[in-house]
Design a protein around this motif. Structure first.
Motif, PDB file in Angstrom:
ATOM      1  N   PHE A 218       0.839  -1.197   0.000  1.00 37.67           N
ATOM      2  CA  PHE A 218       0.000   0.000   0.000  1.00 37.67           C
ATOM      3  C   PHE A 218       0.873   1.247   0.000  1.00 37.67           C
ATOM      4  O   PHE A 218       1.767   1.385   0.835  1.00 37.67           O
ATOM      5  CB  PHE A 218      -0.919  -0.004   1.225  1.00 37.67           C
ATOM      6  N   ARG A 219       0.621   2.149  -0.933  1.00 34.18           N
ATOM      7  CA  ARG A 219       1.396   3.395  -1.007  1.00 34.18           C
ATOM      8  C   ARG A 219       1.110   4.292   0.187  1.00 34.18           C
ATOM      9  O   ARG A 219       1.974   5.028   0.648  1.00 34.18           O
ATOM     10  CB  ARG A 219       1.063   4.153  -2.299  1.00 34.18           C
ATOM     11  N   ASN A 220      -0.112   4.255   0.680  1.00 37.66           N
ATOM     12  CA  ASN A 220      -0.524   5.115   1.775  1.00 37.66           C
ATOM     13  C   ASN A 220      -0.650   4.282   3.053  1.00 37.66           C
ATOM     14  O   ASN A 220      -1.502   3.385   3.126  1.00 37.66           O
ATOM     15  CB  ASN A 220      -1.871   5.773   1.437  1.00 37.66           C
ATOM     16  N   PRO A 221       0.159   4.542   4.071  1.00 43.82           N
ATOM     17  CA  PRO A 221       0.063   3.767   5.314  1.00 43.82           C
ATOM     18  C   PRO A 221      -1.321   3.796   5.947  1.00 43.82           C
ATOM     19  O   PRO A 221      -1.697   2.852   6.641  1.00 43.82           O
ATOM     20  CB  PRO A 221       1.103   4.444   6.230  1.00 43.82           C
ATOM     21  N   ASP A 222      -2.074   4.866   5.698  1.00 42.70           N
ATOM     22  CA  ASP A 222      -3.423   4.943   6.255  1.00 42.70           C
ATOM     23  C   ASP A 222      -4.334   3.852   5.702  1.00 42.70           C
ATOM     24  O   ASP A 222      -5.268   3.410   6.375  1.00 42.70           O
ATOM     25  CB  ASP A 222      -4.037   6.317   5.978  1.00 42.70           C
ATOM     26  N   ASP A 223      -4.080   3.432   4.467  1.00 41.85           N
ATOM     27  CA  ASP A 223      -4.886   2.369   3.888  1.00 41.85           C
ATOM     28  C   ASP A 223      -4.659   1.050   4.624  1.00 41.85           C
ATOM     29  O   ASP A 223      -5.608   0.297   4.881  1.00 41.85           O
ATOM     30  CB  ASP A 223      -4.541   2.186   2.400  1.00 41.85           C
ATOM     31  N   PHE A 224      -3.409   0.767   4.954  1.00 40.02           N
ATOM     32  CA  PHE A 224      -3.118  -0.436   5.746  1.00 40.02           C
ATOM     33  C   PHE A 224      -3.768  -0.335   7.116  1.00 40.02           C
ATOM     34  O   PHE A 224      -4.383  -1.303   7.597  1.00 40.02           O
ATOM     35  CB  PHE A 224      -1.610  -0.626   5.890  1.00 40.02           C
ATOM     36  N   ARG A 225      -3.665   0.826   7.745  1.00 43.75           N
ATOM     37  CA  ARG A 225      -4.249   0.991   9.077  1.00 43.75           C
ATOM     38  C   ARG A 225      -5.772   0.843   9.040  1.00 43.75           C
ATOM     39  O   ARG A 225      -6.377   0.338   9.996  1.00 43.75           O
ATOM     40  CB  ARG A 225      -3.843   2.348   9.660  1.00 43.75           C
ATOM     41  N   TYR A 226      -6.379   1.278   7.960  1.00 39.47           N
ATOM     42  CA  TYR A 226      -7.836   1.136   7.797  1.00 39.47           C
ATOM     43  C   TYR A 226      -8.229  -0.346   7.889  1.00 39.47           C
ATOM     44  O   TYR A 226      -9.171  -0.713   8.611  1.00 39.47           O
ATOM     45  CB  TYR A 226      -8.256   1.723   6.452  1.00 39.47           C
ATOM     46  N   LEU A 227      -7.507  -1.199   7.165  1.00 41.68           N
ATOM     47  CA  LEU A 227      -7.814  -2.625   7.180  1.00 41.68           C
ATOM     48  C   LEU A 227      -7.451  -3.260   8.518  1.00 41.68           C
ATOM     49  O   LEU A 227      -8.147  -4.149   9.013  1.00 41.68           O
ATOM     50  CB  LEU A 227      -7.065  -3.322   6.041  1.00 41.68           C
ATOM     51  N   GLN A 228      -6.378  -2.774   9.109  1.00 39.35           N
ATOM     52  CA  GLN A 228      -5.974  -3.279  10.416  1.00 39.35           C
ATOM     53  C   GLN A 228      -7.059  -3.015  11.464  1.00 39.35           C
ATOM     54  O   GLN A 228      -7.382  -3.877  12.286  1.00 39.35           O
ATOM     55  CB  GLN A 228      -4.654  -2.622  10.823  1.00 39.35           C
ATOM     56  N   GLU A 229      -7.652  -1.835  11.413  1.00 35.40           N
ATOM     57  CA  GLU A 229      -8.720  -1.488  12.352  1.00 35.40           C
ATOM     58  C   GLU A 229     -10.008  -2.230  12.025  1.00 35.40           C
ATOM     59  O   GLU A 229     -10.744  -2.649  12.925  1.00 35.40           O
ATOM     60  CB  GLU A 229      -8.956   0.020  12.333  1.00 35.40           C
ATOM     61  N   LEU A 230     -10.282  -2.413  10.734  1.00 34.12           N
ATOM     62  CA  LEU A 230     -11.526  -3.063  10.329  1.00 34.12           C
ATOM     63  C   LEU A 230     -11.531  -4.545  10.711  1.00 34.12           C
ATOM     64  O   LEU A 230     -12.540  -5.056  11.233  1.00 34.12           O
ATOM     65  CB  LEU A 230     -11.723  -2.916   8.813  1.00 34.12           C
ATOM     66  N   PHE A 231     -10.424  -5.248  10.476  1.00 35.40           N
ATOM     67  CA  PHE A 231     -10.366  -6.678  10.755  1.00 35.40           C
ATOM     68  C   PHE A 231      -9.828  -6.992  12.144  1.00 35.40           C
ATOM     69  O   PHE A 231     -10.123  -8.047  12.699  1.00 35.40           O
ATOM     70  CB  PHE A 231      -9.500  -7.379   9.699  1.00 35.40           C
ATOM     71  N   GLY A 232      -9.033  -6.071  12.691  1.00 35.55           N
ATOM     72  CA  GLY A 232      -8.368  -6.320  13.961  1.00 35.55           C
ATOM     73  C   GLY A 232      -7.002  -6.920  13.730  1.00 35.55           C
ATOM     74  O   GLY A 232      -6.871  -7.873  12.945  1.00 35.55           O
ATOM     75  N   PRO A 233      -5.956  -6.377  14.373  1.00 34.89           N
ATOM     76  CA  PRO A 233      -4.583  -6.850  14.129  1.00 34.89           C
ATOM     77  C   PRO A 233      -4.402  -8.351  14.305  1.00 34.89           C
ATOM     78  O   PRO A 233      -3.663  -8.985  13.549  1.00 34.89           O
ATOM     79  CB  PRO A 233      -3.757  -6.067  15.155  1.00 34.89           C
ATOM     80  N   SER A 234      -5.086  -8.938  15.279  1.00 31.22           N
ATOM     81  CA  SER A 234      -4.899 -10.368  15.549  1.00 31.22           C
ATOM     82  C   SER A 234      -5.529 -11.253  14.476  1.00 31.22           C
ATOM     83  O   SER A 234      -5.245 -12.454  14.412  1.00 31.22           O
ATOM     84  CB  SER A 234      -5.479 -10.728  16.919  1.00 31.22           C
ATOM     85  N   ASN A 235      -6.373 -10.674  13.632  1.00 30.72           N
ATOM     86  CA  ASN A 235      -7.030 -11.446  12.576  1.00 30.72           C
ATOM     87  C   ASN A 235      -6.326 -11.332  11.230  1.00 30.72           C
ATOM     88  O   ASN A 235      -6.790 -11.902  10.237  1.00 30.72           O
ATOM     89  CB  ASN A 235      -8.481 -10.993  12.415  1.00 30.72           C
ATOM     90  N   LEU A 236      -5.207 -10.595  11.201  1.00 28.46           N
ATOM     91  CA  LEU A 236      -4.465 -10.426   9.959  1.00 28.46           C
ATOM     92  C   LEU A 236      -3.254 -11.355   9.925  1.00 28.46           C
ATOM     93  O   LEU A 236      -2.536 -11.492  10.912  1.00 28.46           O
ATOM     94  CB  LEU A 236      -3.998  -8.977   9.802  1.00 28.46           C
TER      95      LEU A 236
END
Length: 304
Positions: A218-236
């Motif tokens: 992902f070019r934009n770190p915010d995009d990764f953080r969006y998915l991290q928050e949506l799924f939860g870090p432990s589910n990635l």
């Protein structure tokens, strides 16, 4: 008429178009390569043989059919690469959308015309010419549509940039009731380990609440953080550049608890099993040399 229904990536699959490697044509010239990984193997003399790819796709079809999936195949157009049916079209809800793909690949849509013609005309959508979009960049997650894109000013000069801003807006206009989230992806025509050809090359949901992800895609770190928050870090399940290169995020779900995966993905397959998934391991490494894998080879038509 052929009924359509796809609302996410993991519900029980009932019908799918699986591409074909039959009469795939000769090894391309370097100038004909669409992506850096294919180019790498063309230059190295390790580009996959048709005979090996036919065996891999037969293994995939056998797994799908064993799980009760109706498998459609394209008509054979001689000396045409028709493996990656995901690129040419995709289903959202009960609509079949024709992708605007690279001009050199337009014949691939004609090869599935007998299938498309079974879909009610009012359920077929053709994007305007200025809308660039390929199915590998479109991932469904119930009320979400995740879309890979590239917003660099050099978009027109990069062959691996396949979905533009107009493609994102096209989907927003078509599905106003859904959250259409765009993800700006890293692109390269020189280094396959730094090229997220499509969104499904660096991210894919599995099961009900988990996902495979490569942060550096992902070019934009915010995009990764969006998915991290949506799924939860432990589910990635994080994958590194080498695992992205091998296409670890491009597995394919037959159901919420059944995933088809490449047999060499030892770390991923162990994690999937630890989390309760049935993993159907098949050989698909040779096809992976073209920077596409299991999800890329499929166009799901109906999921429960």
């Amino acid at each position: 008429m052929l009924k359509l229904s796809v609302r996410n990536e993991t519900s029980t699959l009932r019908a799918v178009v699986l591409g074909t490697a039959e009469n795939n044509g000769p090894t391309p010239q370097a100038a004909e390569a669409y992506d850096p990984k294919s180019l790498e193997h063309i230059i190295a003399g390790t580009y996959p043989l048709e005979s090996d790819m036919l065996k891999e796709m037969s293994a995939f079809q056998a797994v799908l059919e064993r799980h009760g999936v109706t498998v459609y195949r394209p008509e054979i157009i001689p000396e045409l690469n028709q493996i990656f049916s995901r690129d040419i079209g995709f289903v959202i809800d009960d609509y079949l959308i024709k992708a605007n793909i690279l001009p050199d690949r337009a014949e691939e849509w004609q090869a599935i015309a007998p299938i498309v013609n079974q879909v009610a005309p009012e359920k077929r959508i053709i994007a305007p010419e200025e809308v660039h979009i390929e199915g590998g960049d479109v991932l469904l997650w119930n009320d979400f549509i995740f879309v890979g894109t590239y917003t660099g000013s050099d978009y027109a000069d990069i062959n691996t940039a396949r979905t533009n801003a107009q493609g994102v807006e096209f989907l927003r206009d078509l599905f106003p009731q859904k959250t259409v989230k765009a993800f700006d992806l890293v692109k390269s025509m020189r280094d396959a380990r730094k090229n997220a050809l499509h969104l499904d090359c660096c991210f894919q949901p599995v099961g009900k609440d988990k996902a495979i992800i490569h942060e550096a895609g992902f070019r934009n770190p915010d995009d990764f953080r969006y998915l991290q928050e949506l799924f939860g870090p432990s589910n990635l399940f994080p994958i590194d550049a080498e695992e992205m290169y091998q296409m670890c995020s491009n597995v394919f779900s037959i159901a919420e608890d059944i995933v088809v995966s490449e047999q060499q993905f030892h770390r991923l397959n162990a994690w999937l099993r630890e989390n309760g998934f049935q993993v159907e391991e098949i050989p698909y490494h040779e096809i992976g040399k073209q920077e596409g894998l299991l999800r890329c080879s499929t166009l799901p038509l109906y999921r429960d």
